[in-house]
Design an enzyme around this catalytic site. Structure first.
Site: not given
Ligand code: 5GP
Length: 123
Positions: A93, A101, A106
């Site tokens: 993301n 977030e 990652h």
């Protein structure tokens, strides 16, 4: 796009040893560890050790050695987790629309149950 890295993000703290993690594999440039809130029986995060916000940032700015190490470590982790035969999903993301977030690159490696369609239907 400017990629401003926040050194106080949670994964930077994990890399500095200020927060614990359940390590799966660590290499010169990469760390793989279990997600604290697993969304599937297998849910591992793989992060580069360098200060990269997102995949596009990393792919454009990281050294060849970092890119190679990160890519090969993802392969090794998939092998260790034995997800290749039954299948898995890699997700990374980025930013607000990607609902990221933690602002340190990652990839999520998810497996161990049917993962459904790739995206939720539009709201
Ligand atoms: P994102 O939404 O940024 O793609 O995913 C961030 C992921 O980091 C989430 O799946 C969340 O559960 C995980 N996470 C957040 N804080 C921690 C933490 O302190 N330790 C670990 N291992 N995972 C975390």
């Amino acid at each position: 796009m400017a990629h401003t890295y926040d050194p106080e993000n949670i994964f930077a703290k994990i890399l500095r040893g200020e927060l614990p993690n359940k390590t799966v594999l660590e290499t010169a440039h990469t760390l793989a560890f279990h997600d604290i809130y697993p969304q599937a029986p297998v849910h591992v995060l793989v992060i580069p050790k360098g200060p990269y916000v997102s995949y596009d940032h990393f792919a454009a700015a990281a050294t060849d050695a970092e890119v190679l190490d990160y890519t090969r470590t993802i392969a090794k982790v998939c092998e260790m987790l034995e997800v290749g035969e039954k299948g898995f999903r890699l997700i990374s993301n980025a930013g607000e629309l990607g609902v990221q977030e933690v602002p340190h690159l990652h990839v999520h490696i998810l497996s161990g149950r049917p993962l459904g369609r790739m995206l939720n239907p539009p709201a």
